[in-house]
Scaffold this motif. Structure first.
Motif, mmCIF file in Angstrom:
data_model
loop_
_atom_site.group_PDB
_atom_site.id
_atom_site.type_symbol
_atom_site.label_atom_id
_atom_site.label_comp_id
_atom_site.label_asym_id
_atom_site.label_seq_id
_atom_site.Cartn_x
_atom_site.Cartn_y
_atom_site.Cartn_z
ATOM 1 N N VAL A 588 57.344 19.544 -79.217
ATOM 2 C CA VAL A 588 56.977 18.316 -79.952
ATOM 3 C C VAL A 588 55.546 17.972 -80.138
ATOM 4 N N TYR A 589 54.802 18.337 -79.020
ATOM 5 C CA TYR A 589 53.225 18.109 -79.148
ATOM 6 C C TYR A 589 52.467 19.404 -79.172
ATOM 7 N N GLY A 590 53.374 20.642 -79.773
ATOM 8 C CA GLY A 590 52.592 21.668 -80.164
ATOM 9 C C GLY A 590 51.887 22.485 -79.272
ATOM 10 N N LEU A 591 52.501 22.479 -78.006
ATOM 11 C CA LEU A 591 52.002 23.465 -76.848
ATOM 12 C C LEU A 591 53.006 24.455 -76.642
ATOM 13 N N ARG A 637 52.863 11.235 -84.852
ATOM 14 C CA ARG A 637 54.339 11.352 -84.375
ATOM 15 C C ARG A 637 54.232 11.071 -82.916
ATOM 16 N N ILE A 639 53.466 9.202 -80.676
ATOM 17 C CA ILE A 639 52.317 8.955 -79.893
ATOM 18 C C ILE A 639 52.181 7.260 -80.130
ATOM 19 N N ARG B 33 43.010 16.236 -76.838
ATOM 20 C CA ARG B 33 43.658 16.826 -78.215
ATOM 21 C C ARG B 33 44.686 15.831 -78.662
ATOM 22 N N PRO B 35 47.969 15.941 -80.813
ATOM 23 C CA PRO B 35 49.062 16.709 -81.355
ATOM 24 C C PRO B 35 49.588 16.403 -82.843
ATOM 25 N N ASN B 36 49.658 17.496 -83.413
ATOM 26 C CA ASN B 36 50.307 17.177 -84.973
ATOM 27 C C ASN B 36 49.261 16.434 -85.990
#
Lengths: 662, 142
Positions: A588-591, A637, A639, B33, B35-36
């Motif tokens: 979800v968080y691009g990791l 998104r 957060i 950071r 994200p998205n």
């Protein structure tokens, strides 16, 4: 003069006065003869007029001016209050609110109030027309005195009990310095001799010195004209006193009917102010600029973060003195914390205040008879919640009035009282606040709800068969659901209850429905007491730290690789006999995806939905201060905000509601 | 009041932003950071208790991104929707209007970028004027 400086003050005070008008109007409607309430509305309208005039908001000034004039007639008992008057006053109050709202949004506060002004004027003129007619026969006798029906009648009754009525014309000397003071002295002396019924100009105008040097007084007394003459003459700076007998015109039939509501013959209308004491006494408060409170909050939050740092240092240092001191600081700050937080708390009253009027007008529109019961208006909530909760409540209440409570005919058929009941309740329970909207209507028609949901393709037949009654009721909140068969102006406006639900959830709240066929429905909203400081679970995703609000967490668990099942391209796991989807937060968080033998999983809940969130590591539970991400990053998104950790770094807060919604 | 600009550097290029909109100039501090978000969004920093977004100006203006150095600075600007920061190679100086001549951009250049407003020319310097609000438009990755 820079008016902007005063705008805030103007808005604050206008809102207060509008609230006073609104609540007084509701009482006024019930008790048409309550003078204290009429006075309250009159005073508020008057103040608003003054302020709006100064600030240059002409529409507000015009409207309040007419309200004032109309109310003055009622206040002076010249004219009885009518339901039409109440109606138009409600409309006026609503328009005033719209204008003030517009101004607060940076608008010009302009609104077309002509219709309302005309309606108020009609009421005002209703008086002068008949009274002018009745005045005609007397006009020859008292050219210099305009008198209304009510005063005439008072005079007539006084004369019947042996009093004499005079028109006294007082002329002050041309070079008079203390006009108002002289007027006061004249009146004072007259009051000792008898009763002043009316004056021309009015006593208000006289007080404000809005006259040249001459004024007329309509006066009833047992004394002779000579006595009055000498008494008034004794006031210095009075040049001339002219006393004529007042001849009462032939008794018109209208006067008798107009007077009926007045129980006892009132000789002196000015004495009847005793019930003013009934007005509720507000708690002592001071107005504090919100910015200051927010600054205080910010400073305090910083302080809490430093306290956390200090605790850690003390634990590492191992000095008992230091540990003890830190412990004391902790206790003190805990107390301080609850105190500071209450600064932002406000009674929900100011949200509830607008509902009596709304229910009244909405139920009128749909032809229903509905009584609103409000309890717990003093319940306090965080200001942010107060600001945001209004719209969802409006929606739910309109919904209850429109769909919840049956039509009059249906209620009679069901053997219920024609008058429907709507209860609005607020109360604290634990660290949450509950708001309930209960109606004694027909309850939710579960079959119909299911049918509509099927028609709209919100669920399949199979799914529908498995739903519990509670789940069926919750379908009302599904996006794209609207039960109104006839789309009314009120609730069927395309915005469904789903908006209400997401708004409440964005405030960290939840909404539930309880319903019984034929007996009614309860919508229950549960909200967090405060928003800023929350308990959260800190977790690691790779090297990054995130926070998950504890309120969303059901439990934390560890999951072996082989316990992860695959169902329709989705990873799921068995959680107490229930298959629950697994969400990889890394994804979800691009990791990058991290393969492991076992995963730490946080089970979260949003409404009825559950999900397992895979995290790299659980750090522990902590109080965190929620901070907004700011306008630039709003809408990122999943957060919901950020917090500052003990080491000064920013950690993001996971919005599990958003994760479960997708 | 006389106009002044904070002048900073990206590679060999100098840019200036109105000193009025600059809140502070910070050394590089840890960035979290987001994200998205758009690629040029570096993340958020803790700026004295306020969570403040930071973008990488190199990426934003199409330069190659580089490792930070001793010279790297975050310029915090007060913008329409709150404070935000952008990372620059180094911040040089404050230039006063009296020392430069303002010239309009070539038309073609204006079409290309909407964040440049003019060119400032001095005796021994030349820098492009930046409108910082434009840099932060559409910061969220859809």
């Amino acid at each position: 003069m820079d008016l902007n400086e005063y705008l805030g003050l103007f808005l604050d005070e206008s809102i207060e006065h509008l609230q006073a008008i609104n609540s007084s109007l509701l009482i006024f409607e019930q008790r048409l003869d309550d003078e204290a309430v009429i006075d309250q509305i009159f005073r508020s309208a008057h103040t608003l007029k003054g302020m709006a005039g100064t600030m240059g908001y002409d529409a507000i000034a015009d409207l309040t001016h007419e309200m004032e004039s109309a109310l003055d007639l009622v206040r002076s008992k010249t004219q009885p209050a009518t339901p039409e008057l109440i109606d138009v006053l409600f409309v006026a109050a609503e328009q005033l609110e719209t204008m003030v709202e517009d101004i607060s949004q940076g608008g010009t506060g302009k609104l077309d109030v002509a219709t309302t002004v005309v309606r108020l004027k009609q009421f005002i003129n209703m008086d002068s027309e008949p009274s002018q007619d009745t005045d005609k026969p007397a006009a020859t006798v008292m050219k210099n005195f305009e008198c209304d029906v009510y005063s005439e009648s008072v005079v007539r009754q006084s004369m019947a009990s042996g009093y004499q009525a005079y028109v006294i014309t007082v002329e002050l000397s041309a070079d008079v310095i203390l006009k108002a003071a002289r007027v006061y002295m004249v009146f004072d002396r007259l009051q000792n001799l008898g009763d002043v019924i009316l004056s021309n100009p009015t006593s208000d105008e006289l007080e404000q010195e809005q006259f040249e040097t001459r004024f007329d007084v309509l006066f009833v007394t047992m004394k002779s004209a000579d006595d009055i003459q000498s008494e008034v003459k004794a006031v210095s700076e009075v040049a001339q006193v002219l006393i004529q007998p007042f001849e009462v015109p032939v008794e018109p039939a209208a006067a008798a009917t107009l007077l009926e509501p007045v129980e006892t013959p009132v000789i002196n209308p000015a004495t009847d102010t005793s019930n003013e004491t009934q007005t509720p006494v507000a708690a002592k408060t001071i107005r504090v600029n919100l910015e200051r409170i927010d600054r205080l909050m910010n400073l305090f939050e910083e302080f809490i973060i430093d306290r956390g740092r200090l605790e850690r240092i003390a634990a590492e240092a191992g000095s008992s003195d230091l540990t003890e001191t830190v412990e004391r600081i902790k206790r003190g700050t805990n107390e301080l914390q609850s105190l500071v937080l209450t600064l932002r708390m406000m009674p929900i009253e100011q949200v509830f205040n607008r509902f009596p009027r709304m229910v009244r007008s909405v139920s009128k529109d749909v032809g229903k008879n509905i009584k609103l019961h409000i309890t717990g208006a003093e319940t306090e909530l965080d200001r942010t919640v107060i600001d945001e909760i209004g719209d969802p409540l409006v929606h739910l209440i309109r919904n209850a009035v429109d769909h919840g409570i049956e039509s009059k005919a249906d209620r009679i058929l069901a053997g219920k009282a024609v008058e429907g009941n709507l209860s609005l309740r607020a109360y604290h329970s634990g660290n949450r606040v509950f708001i309930e909207i209960e109606d004694d209507g027909a309850g939710i028609n579960q079959e119909r709800v299911t049918k509509i949901a099927l028609e709209k393709g919100l669920l399949t037949e199979e799914e529908a068969a498995l739903l519990t009654p509670e789940e069926v009721s919750m379908l009302l909140f599904a996006p794209g659901f609207s039960t109104a068969e006839t789309v009314t102006d009120l609730s069927g406006r395309g915005v469904g209850l789903d908006v209400v639900k997401s708004k409440i959830e964005s405030l960290g709240g939840e909404v539930f429905v309880e319903t019984k066929r034929g007996e009614g429905t309860i919508f229950r909203i549960s909200l967090p007491l405060t928003l800023s400081i929350i308990s959260a679970m800190l977790v690691k995703l790779g090297e990054e730290t995130y926070a998950i609000p504890l309120t969303a967490i059901l439990e934390t668990t560890s999951l072996k690789q082989d316990a992860i099942l695959q169902a329709h391209r989705e990873k799921v796991f068995d959680f107490r006999g229930q298959l629950v989807p697994l969400i990889s937060l890394n994804q979800v968080y691009g990791l990058p995806h991290a393969e492991a033998d076992a995963y730490s999983v946080v089970v979260v809940r949003s409404g009825e939905k559950l999900a397992g969130l895979i995290v790299s590591e659980l750090i522990g539970q902590q109080e965190i201060v929620m901070k907004p991400l700011g306008s630039y990053l709003e809408g990122i998104r999943a957060i919901s905000g950020a917090t500052i950790l003990g080491d000064g770094q920013v950690a993001l807060i996971i919005d599990s509601n958003a994760l479960l919604r997708k | 009041m006389e106009q002044k600009w904070v002048v900073f550097q990206l590679e060999e290029n100098a840019y200036g932003i109105d000193v009025q909109s600059v809140r502070s100039i910070e050394r590089v501090i840890p960035i979290t950071r987001i994200p998205n978000a758009a690629s040029y969004v570096k993340g958020v920093i803790n700026l004295r208790g306020v969570v403040t977004p930071v973008i990488d100006l190199r990426t934003r203006l199409g330069f190659e991104s580089v490792e930070e150095t001793e010279e790297t600075r975050i310029i915090i600007a007060t913008l329409e929707h709150g404070d935000a920061g952008f990372i620059v190679d180094c911040a040089n100086e404050v230039v006063e209007a009296a020392d430069v001549r303002i010239e309009p951009l070539a038309d073609s250049k204006q079409d290309e970028t909407n964040y440049l407003t003019a060119i400032a020319k001095g005796e021994d310097q030349l820098f492009s004027l930046l409108e910082p609000n434009r840099l932060f438009e559409e910061i969220i990755h859809a």
